[in-house]
Design an enzyme around this catalytic site. Structure first.
Site, PDB file in Angstrom:
ATOM      1  N   SER A 117       0.818  -1.213   0.000  1.00  0.00           N
ATOM      2  CA  SER A 117       0.000   0.000   0.000  1.00  0.00           C
ATOM      3  C   SER A 117       0.857   1.271   0.000  1.00  0.00           C
ATOM      4  CB  SER A 117      -0.942  -0.010   1.216  1.00  0.00           C
ATOM      5  OG  SER A 117      -0.203  -0.127   2.410  1.00  0.00           O
ATOM      6  N   ASP A 121       7.434  -4.319   6.477  1.00  0.00           N
ATOM      7  CA  ASP A 121       6.531  -4.630   7.588  1.00  0.00           C
ATOM      8  C   ASP A 121       7.153  -4.232   8.921  1.00  0.00           C
ATOM      9  OD1 ASP A 121       4.418  -5.905   6.000  1.00  0.00           O
ATOM     10  OD2 ASP A 121       6.036  -7.282   5.481  1.00  0.00           O
ATOM     11  N   GLU A 137      10.973  -9.061  -4.539  1.00  0.00           N
ATOM     12  CA  GLU A 137      11.482  -7.849  -3.869  1.00  0.00           C
ATOM     13  C   GLU A 137      12.955  -8.009  -3.521  1.00  0.00           C
ATOM     14  OE1 GLU A 137       7.316  -6.384  -1.796  1.00  0.00           O
ATOM     15  OE2 GLU A 137       8.654  -7.636  -0.642  1.00  0.00           O
ATOM     16  N   LYS A 149      10.016  -8.194   5.486  1.00  0.00           N
ATOM     17  CA  LYS A 149       9.147  -7.894   4.358  1.00  0.00           C
ATOM     18  C   LYS A 149       8.392  -9.164   3.956  1.00  0.00           C
ATOM     19  CE  LYS A 149      10.576  -5.581   0.940  1.00  0.00           C
ATOM     20  NZ  LYS A 149       9.190  -5.069   0.946  1.00  0.00           N
ATOM     21  N   GLY A 150       7.369  -8.968   3.141  1.00  0.00           N
ATOM     22  CA  GLY A 150       6.644 -10.130   2.629  1.00  0.00           C
ATOM     23  C   GLY A 150       5.216 -10.216   3.118  1.00  0.00           C
ATOM     24  N   GLY A 151       4.766  -9.188   3.856  1.00  0.00           N
ATOM     25  CA  GLY A 151       3.364  -9.164   4.279  1.00  0.00           C
ATOM     26  C   GLY A 151       2.426  -9.284   3.075  1.00  0.00           C
ATOM     27  N   LYS A 179       6.368   1.266  11.815  1.00  0.00           N
ATOM     28  CA  LYS A 179       7.151   0.102  11.356  1.00  0.00           C
ATOM     29  C   LYS A 179       8.542   0.041  11.992  1.00  0.00           C
ATOM     30  CE  LYS A 179       3.957  -1.101   8.234  1.00  0.00           C
ATOM     31  NZ  LYS A 179       4.116  -1.136   6.808  1.00  0.00           N
TER      32      LYS A 179
HETATM   33  C1  5RP Z   1       5.095  -6.897   0.313  1.00  0.00           C
HETATM   34  C2  5RP Z   1       5.906  -6.142   1.274  1.00  0.00           C
HETATM   35  C3  5RP Z   1       5.454  -4.774   1.671  1.00  0.00           C
HETATM   36  O1  5RP Z   1       6.469  -3.878   1.421  1.00  0.00           O
HETATM   37  C4  5RP Z   1       5.100  -4.760   3.123  1.00  0.00           C
HETATM   38  O2  5RP Z   1       4.141  -5.773   3.364  1.00  0.00           O
HETATM   39  C5  5RP Z   1       4.563  -3.399   3.563  1.00  0.00           C
HETATM   40  O3  5RP Z   1       3.319  -3.201   3.020  1.00  0.00           O
HETATM   41  P1  5RP Z   1       2.496  -1.851   3.237  1.00  0.00           P
HETATM   42  O4  5RP Z   1       3.211  -0.799   2.484  1.00  0.00           O
HETATM   43  O5  5RP Z   1       1.135  -2.189   2.642  1.00  0.00           O
HETATM   44  O6  5RP Z   1       2.430  -1.581   4.709  1.00  0.00           O
HETATM   45  O7  5RP Z   1       6.924  -6.575   1.759  1.00  0.00           O
HETATM   46  O8  5RP Z   1       5.573  -8.194   0.117  1.00  0.00           O
END
Ligand code: 5RP
Length: 221
Positions: free
Chosen positions: A29, A83, A102, A93-95, A120
Site C-alpha cells: 500500500s 513490515d 522484492e 518484508k513479505g506481508g 514500522k
Molecule cells: C510486500 C511487502 C510490503 O512492502 C510490506 O508488506 C509493507 O506493506 P504496506 O506498504 O502495505 O504496509 O513486503 O511483500
C-alpha cells in the site's frame, strides 16, 4: 494523521531520489502511493522494474513502462515498503507475499530506499510474523524446521505467490541476529526466500510521521 496518510507522505518524499533511468518498484500500500507519485514525473524516467504482478498492473495503468530485470542490468534505485525496520535498516518484508521478487530487485539495485509509516520502526525485529516463501511440497518439512528455530509457523492459506509457491508466517521470533537467521532459514531445503532483509538491508528509511516525513540512516553497530 492516519497511518495511510503517513505512508503517502513517505512515498512522496522518496520522489527526491528519482533521478531518471529505470526505477525498481516494490509492492504494497505504501508503494501504491509511490507509483501514483511516480506517474506525475513519468516524463523524467524510462520506466520501472516491478517486484510483483500487482505493482506491474498499477504501473502500466498509470502509463509507466515495465521492463524485465534481465533486460536492464543493475538499477540505481529501488523503492519499497516494509513490515518492520530496525535501526540498522534491516527489514522484515513479505506481508504482501512479494518477498522473493522484492529481494531480487533489492539485490540488483545500488540504492534501496525503504518507505513506511513510523509504526514500522522497532527495536527488535520479529513482532510481525516472518514470512517465508516455500516450494509447496516442502511446506510441512520446512514448518518443522522453523519450529526447531523457535518459531511458530502458520500456513498462509488460500494464498499463492506470483512464483506459484506458498507462504509460512513465523510468529514468536525475537530476531536479535537477523543476518544469521536469514542465512539459516535460506539454507533449509524447500525455502525459496525468507522475508528478512539483513544481508542486503535498506540504505535509507523514510518514515511518515505526525510531524512530517523523516529520513533515517543506518545506525552504526
Ligand atoms: C510486500 C511487502 C510490503 O512492502 C510490506 O508488506 C509493507 O506493506 P504496506 O506498504 O502495505 O504496509 O513486503 O511483500
Amino acid at each position: 494523521m492516519t497511518q495511510d496518510e503517513m505512508k503517502r507522505q513517505a512515498a512522496e518524499a522518496a520522489l527526491d531520489y528519482v533521478q531518471g533511468g529505470v526505477v525498481g518498484v516494490g509492492t504494497g500500500s505504501t508503494v501504491n502511493h509511490f507509483i501514483d507519485f511516480l506517474a506525475q514525473v513519468k516524463g523524467r524516467i524510462e520506466g520501472a522494474v516491478s517486484s510483483s504482478e500487482a505493482s506491474t498492473q498499477r504501473l502500466r495503468a498509470r502509463g509507466i513502462a515495465v521492463f524485465d530485470l534481465n533486460s536492464v542490468g543493475s538499477l540505481s534505485l529501488y523503492v519499497d515498503g516494509a513490515d518492520e525496520a530496525n535501526h540498522r535498516l534491516e527489514l522484515i518484508k513479505g506481508g504482501g507475499g512479494a518477498l522473493t521478487r522484492e529481494k531480487i530487485v533489492a539485490a540488483a539495485s545500488d540504492r534501496f530506499v525503504c518507505i513506511a509509516d513510523e509504526s514500522k520502526l522497532v527495536e527488535v525485529l520479529g513482532r510481525f510474523p516472518l514470512p517465508v516463501e516455500v516450494i509447496p511440497m516442502a511446506r510441512s518439512y520446512v514448518a518443522r524446521e522453523l519450529v526447531k528455530l523457535g518459531g511458530t509457523p502458520v500456513w498462509r492459506e488460500n494464498f499463492v505467490t506470483d512464483n506459484g509457491n506458498v507462504i509460512l508466517d513465523v510468529a514468536g521470533l525475537a530476531i536479535h541476529q537477523p543476518k544469521e537467521l536469514e542465512q539459516r532459514v535460506n539454507n533449509i531445503p524447500g525455502v525459496v526466500t525468507v522475508g528478512l532483509f539483513a544481508l542486503r538491508p535498506a540504505d535509507r528509511l523514510i518514515l511518515g510521521s505526525q510531524s512530517g516525513a523523516r529520513q533515517v540512516e543506518a545506525m552504526a553497530v
